[in-house]
Design a protein around this motif. Structure first.
Motif, mmCIF file in Angstrom:
data_model
loop_
_atom_site.group_PDB
_atom_site.id
_atom_site.type_symbol
_atom_site.label_atom_id
_atom_site.label_comp_id
_atom_site.label_asym_id
_atom_site.label_seq_id
_atom_site.Cartn_x
_atom_site.Cartn_y
_atom_site.Cartn_z
ATOM 1 N N PHE A 250 93.948 78.459 -51.218
ATOM 2 C CA PHE A 250 93.268 77.476 -50.176
ATOM 3 C C PHE A 250 92.633 78.571 -49.410
ATOM 4 O O PHE A 250 91.607 78.226 -48.737
ATOM 5 C CB PHE A 250 94.406 76.816 -49.603
ATOM 6 C CG PHE A 250 93.781 75.923 -48.452
ATOM 7 C CD1 PHE A 250 93.116 74.830 -48.597
ATOM 8 C CD2 PHE A 250 94.082 76.258 -47.130
ATOM 9 C CE1 PHE A 250 92.688 74.116 -47.677
ATOM 10 C CE2 PHE A 250 93.699 75.459 -46.206
ATOM 11 C CZ PHE A 250 92.747 74.252 -46.197
ATOM 12 N N GLY A 251 93.248 79.636 -48.629
ATOM 13 C CA GLY A 251 92.684 80.389 -48.002
ATOM 14 C C GLY A 251 91.258 81.027 -48.434
ATOM 15 O O GLY A 251 90.320 81.200 -47.754
ATOM 16 N N ALA A 252 91.341 81.504 -49.627
ATOM 17 C CA ALA A 252 90.156 82.092 -50.362
ATOM 18 C C ALA A 252 88.895 81.043 -50.351
ATOM 19 O O ALA A 252 87.808 81.368 -50.268
ATOM 20 C CB ALA A 252 90.540 82.534 -51.862
ATOM 21 N N SER A 253 89.534 79.507 -50.767
ATOM 22 C CA SER A 253 88.353 78.799 -50.576
ATOM 23 C C SER A 253 87.727 78.446 -49.349
ATOM 24 O O SER A 253 86.468 78.110 -49.200
ATOM 25 C CB SER A 253 89.089 77.270 -51.126
ATOM 26 O OG SER A 253 89.924 76.882 -50.000
ATOM 27 N N ILE A 254 88.375 78.752 -48.268
ATOM 28 C CA ILE A 254 87.767 78.815 -46.982
ATOM 29 C C ILE A 254 87.297 79.787 -46.267
ATOM 30 O O ILE A 254 86.827 80.211 -45.224
ATOM 31 C CB ILE A 254 88.771 77.951 -45.846
ATOM 32 C CG1 ILE A 254 89.948 78.528 -45.595
ATOM 33 C CG2 ILE A 254 88.958 76.724 -46.282
ATOM 34 C CD1 ILE A 254 90.858 77.929 -44.722
ATOM 35 N N GLY A 255 87.345 81.183 -47.064
ATOM 36 C CA GLY A 255 86.678 82.444 -46.790
ATOM 37 C C GLY A 255 87.986 83.253 -45.990
ATOM 38 O O GLY A 255 87.598 84.060 -45.173
ATOM 39 N N LEU A 256 89.210 82.701 -45.999
ATOM 40 C CA LEU A 256 90.118 83.394 -45.405
ATOM 41 C C LEU A 256 90.880 84.602 -46.267
ATOM 42 O O LEU A 256 90.954 84.349 -47.715
ATOM 43 C CB LEU A 256 91.375 82.638 -44.961
ATOM 44 C CG LEU A 256 90.987 81.812 -43.752
ATOM 45 C CD1 LEU A 256 92.027 80.878 -43.437
ATOM 46 C CD2 LEU A 256 90.258 82.399 -42.559
ATOM 47 N N ASP A 257 91.272 85.725 -45.974
ATOM 48 C CA ASP A 257 91.786 86.946 -46.516
ATOM 49 C C ASP A 257 93.309 86.520 -46.485
ATOM 50 O O ASP A 257 93.865 87.197 -45.263
ATOM 51 C CB ASP A 257 91.271 88.188 -45.875
ATOM 52 C CG ASP A 257 92.071 89.378 -46.644
ATOM 53 O OD1 ASP A 257 92.140 89.222 -47.864
ATOM 54 O OD2 ASP A 257 91.641 90.570 -46.454
ATOM 55 N N VAL A 258 93.885 86.126 -47.467
ATOM 56 C CA VAL A 258 95.285 85.890 -47.634
ATOM 57 C C VAL A 258 95.930 86.973 -48.443
ATOM 58 O O VAL A 258 95.425 87.127 -49.315
ATOM 59 C CB VAL A 258 95.736 84.772 -47.729
ATOM 60 C CG1 VAL A 258 97.252 84.284 -47.806
ATOM 61 C CG2 VAL A 258 94.974 83.554 -47.146
ATOM 62 N N ALA A 259 97.057 87.843 -47.596
ATOM 63 C CA ALA A 259 97.787 88.612 -48.580
ATOM 64 C C ALA A 259 98.494 87.802 -49.494
ATOM 65 O O ALA A 259 98.855 86.709 -49.699
ATOM 66 C CB ALA A 259 98.720 89.435 -47.772
ATOM 67 N N SER A 260 98.820 88.582 -50.974
ATOM 68 C CA SER A 260 99.484 87.953 -51.932
ATOM 69 C C SER A 260 100.991 87.590 -51.461
ATOM 70 O O SER A 260 101.693 86.932 -52.216
ATOM 71 C CB SER A 260 99.503 89.092 -53.092
ATOM 72 O OG SER A 260 100.196 90.186 -52.657
ATOM 73 N N GLU A 261 101.596 88.608 -50.545
ATOM 74 C CA GLU A 261 102.900 88.062 -49.892
ATOM 75 C C GLU A 261 102.720 87.990 -48.598
ATOM 76 O O GLU A 261 101.960 88.649 -47.707
ATOM 77 C CB GLU A 261 103.706 89.120 -50.258
ATOM 78 C CG GLU A 261 104.080 89.426 -51.761
ATOM 79 C CD GLU A 261 105.121 90.587 -51.859
ATOM 80 O OE1 GLU A 261 104.891 91.527 -51.240
ATOM 81 O OE2 GLU A 261 106.044 90.608 -52.766
ATOM 82 N N SER A 262 103.137 86.738 -47.761
ATOM 83 C CA SER A 262 102.424 86.224 -46.486
ATOM 84 C C SER A 262 103.788 85.772 -45.850
ATOM 85 O O SER A 262 104.652 85.162 -46.402
ATOM 86 C CB SER A 262 101.349 85.413 -46.412
ATOM 87 O OG SER A 262 101.743 84.298 -47.030
ATOM 88 N N ALA A 263 103.871 85.968 -44.561
ATOM 89 C CA ALA A 263 104.773 85.537 -43.643
ATOM 90 C C ALA A 263 104.552 83.781 -43.705
ATOM 91 O O ALA A 263 105.714 82.967 -43.599
ATOM 92 C CB ALA A 263 104.636 85.974 -42.101
ATOM 93 N N LEU A 264 103.406 83.344 -43.776
ATOM 94 C CA LEU A 264 103.375 82.003 -43.723
ATOM 95 C C LEU A 264 103.976 81.212 -44.998
ATOM 96 O O LEU A 264 104.943 80.205 -44.845
ATOM 97 C CB LEU A 264 101.837 81.551 -43.799
ATOM 98 C CG LEU A 264 101.654 80.029 -43.675
ATOM 99 C CD1 LEU A 264 101.878 79.351 -42.674
ATOM 100 C CD2 LEU A 264 99.992 79.775 -43.909
ATOM 101 N N ALA A 265 103.781 81.929 -46.275
ATOM 102 C CA ALA A 265 104.521 81.394 -47.493
ATOM 103 C C ALA A 265 106.259 81.298 -47.325
ATOM 104 O O ALA A 265 106.896 80.440 -47.490
ATOM 105 C CB ALA A 265 104.226 82.206 -48.483
ATOM 106 N N ALA A 266 106.662 82.435 -46.815
ATOM 107 C CA ALA A 266 108.050 82.529 -46.645
ATOM 108 C C ALA A 266 108.390 81.746 -45.593
ATOM 109 O O ALA A 266 109.634 81.052 -45.707
ATOM 110 C CB ALA A 266 108.582 84.132 -46.212
ATOM 111 N N GLY A 267 107.845 81.595 -44.297
ATOM 112 C CA GLY A 267 108.248 80.725 -43.372
ATOM 113 C C GLY A 267 108.080 79.342 -43.875
ATOM 114 O O GLY A 267 109.054 78.497 -43.533
ATOM 115 N N LEU A 268 107.331 78.802 -44.537
ATOM 116 C CA LEU A 268 107.165 77.282 -44.931
ATOM 117 C C LEU A 268 108.337 76.852 -45.813
ATOM 118 O O LEU A 268 109.047 76.139 -45.610
ATOM 119 C CB LEU A 268 105.742 77.053 -45.457
ATOM 120 C CG LEU A 268 104.535 77.152 -44.533
ATOM 121 C CD1 LEU A 268 103.417 76.964 -45.668
ATOM 122 C CD2 LEU A 268 104.657 75.863 -43.672
ATOM 123 N N VAL A 269 108.613 78.044 -46.495
ATOM 124 C CA VAL A 269 109.816 77.515 -47.645
ATOM 125 C C VAL A 269 111.220 77.860 -46.946
ATOM 126 O O VAL A 269 112.026 76.984 -47.196
ATOM 127 C CB VAL A 269 109.769 78.559 -48.840
ATOM 128 C CG1 VAL A 269 110.850 78.322 -49.774
ATOM 129 C CG2 VAL A 269 108.389 78.332 -49.588
#
Length: 411
Positions: A250-269
């Motif tokens: 989703f980040g790549a589709s809107i032009g954001l550089d998202v790491a393969s491992e991110s705090a957002l993924a861990a925090g959401l889960v």
């Protein structure tokens, strides 16, 4: 062998219980006087009289066996055979002593109450001593770390790169031990998790307590609580294989550089994982609010939503705060989700799209494998644990203050 000694001790205690009951019946057989206490109390007295000395001997033997040098432990079975013999000997002496005291006028009930109180006090002291031992072990090992690394560098340093000891005789003399990036990552993931868990958990608790029918509540609440029973490694797989790729795509589709491992993924889960802690506890305390308070608000013309906002939630706020505090502690102590979804990189950033790490992950990383406990790299784990303990203690004190304030207001 320890289990054999414990099993024999329990067997001897049960035998003592039966002997005590029979001795009590025999002491009044053919006599005109009655037992002062029920036969069961005499049996319990004899059973405890055998169990307590035997349990004490078993505990002391286990402690002494743990302090034996390595070469002395070769005769493991012999040592435990001696401990088992001492345990049974102490239990037999206690059983014989208790049996001699059984008589018609013996106040077995009072003796059982005293022995039970002593047993409860010992159990309480064990819990307290365990806590003290944990704290002291952290303090002593952290002091060894601070003897080699400056406290100022640890508390205010902005780089975390602990020295990796390669040889057995190598003592780490380099590396960066600034803990701010590690705690910043912990805070970032915890905040994201709470942003997810608190609104969802509180809203679900409000629905279950005041809006849902009995039938809906009967199946909805158990389904929510199932989330607490799922192993954290499963959440980690879900975060690494499903949530993180979705966020990255989703980040790549809107032009954001998202790491393969991110705090957002861990925090959401992690937020999904701790929803039951807030939802279940909040639902229970909201149901405990007296119905008279709701009826009084309705009588004054308040709507259901106004009653919930202005009466139910404020009255249940101490319990809700307790649930939120439990969820925060659970989020701070989580490891597997962070390892699999947020990474191991100590990155000082407030960007949830970058990889970060947490205190618990670093503690596990530092203590995995063969370690030299004279190295700052290994001792840093105890310093992190001590600082995390202090922070959690402060959070508990603040939460208790808030709970006390509102409890005095609404009770």
């Amino acid at each position: 062998m320890p289990w054999v000694a414990g099993g024999l001790l329990l067997l001897l205690s049960s035998v003592g219980f039966q002997l005590g009951r029979r001795r009590a019946f025999a002491s009044v057989r053919g006599a005109t006087r009655q037992l002062h206490s029920l036969p069961g109390y005499h049996g319990i007295f004899v059973g405890l009289g055998a169990f307590l000395p035997g349990a004490l001997a078993l505990l002391l033997g286990a402690v002494l066996a743990s302090f034996l040098p390595g070469d002395a432990r070769t005769g493991h079975d012999v040592i435990w055979a001696a401990i088992a013999a001492a345990t049974l000997g102490a239990a037999a002496i206690g059983l014989a002593w208790a049996q001699r005291h059984v008589s018609a006028n013996f106040r077995a009930r009072n003796a059982v109450e005293r022995m039970t109180m002593v047993l409860l006090i010992v159990c309480s002291l064990l819990s307290i001593l365990t806590t003290v031992g944990i704290v002291l072990s952290l303090v002593f090992e952290a002091m060894r770390f601070f003897a080699q690394v400056s406290v100022f560098e640890f508390l205010f340093g902005l780089q975390w790169s602990p020295q990796m000891a390669i040889r057995a005789d190598q003592v780490g003399q380099s590396g960066a031990f600034g803990a701010i990036p590690v705690f910043a990552g912990t805070l970032l993931i915890t905040v994201i998790a709470m942003v997810v868990a608190v609104p969802v958990g509180l809203m679900s608790a409000i629905y279950l307590s005041d809006y849902a029918s009995r039938r809906t509540r009967a199946w909805a609440k158990p389904l929510i609580e199932i989330l607490a029973g799922i192993p954290t490694v499963v959440y980690g797989f879900f975060a690494a294989l499903t949530v993180a790729p979705l966020i990255r795509g989703f980040g790549a589709s809107i032009g954001l550089d998202v790491a393969s491992e991110s705090a957002l993924a861990a925090g959401l889960v992690m937020g999904v994982m701790i929803i039951p802690f807030i939802s279940s506890l909040s639902d229970d305390v909201m149901n405990a609010v007296p119905q008279a308070m709701r009826d009084g608000a309705f009588a004054l013309g308040a709507t259901k939503s106004e009653t919930i906002r202005q009466v139910v939630v404020p009255a249940a706020l101490p319990g809700i705060m307790g649930g939120v505090l439990l969820a925060v502690s659970r989020a701070i102590g989580e490891t597997m989700i962070v390892v699999m979804a947020a990474g191991l990189t100590a990155n000082l950033t407030a960007n949830p799209l970058e990889a970060v790490t947490t205190v618990t992950v670093q503690i596990v990383t530092l203590l995995v494998g063969d370690q030299e406990f004279d190295s700052p790299k290994t001792l840093a784990a105890f310093a992190l644990g001590l600082l995390l303990f202090i922070i959690t203690l402060i959070l508990n004190i603040v939460a208790l203050r808030i709970v006390k304030k509102y409890r005095e207001q609404y009770e």
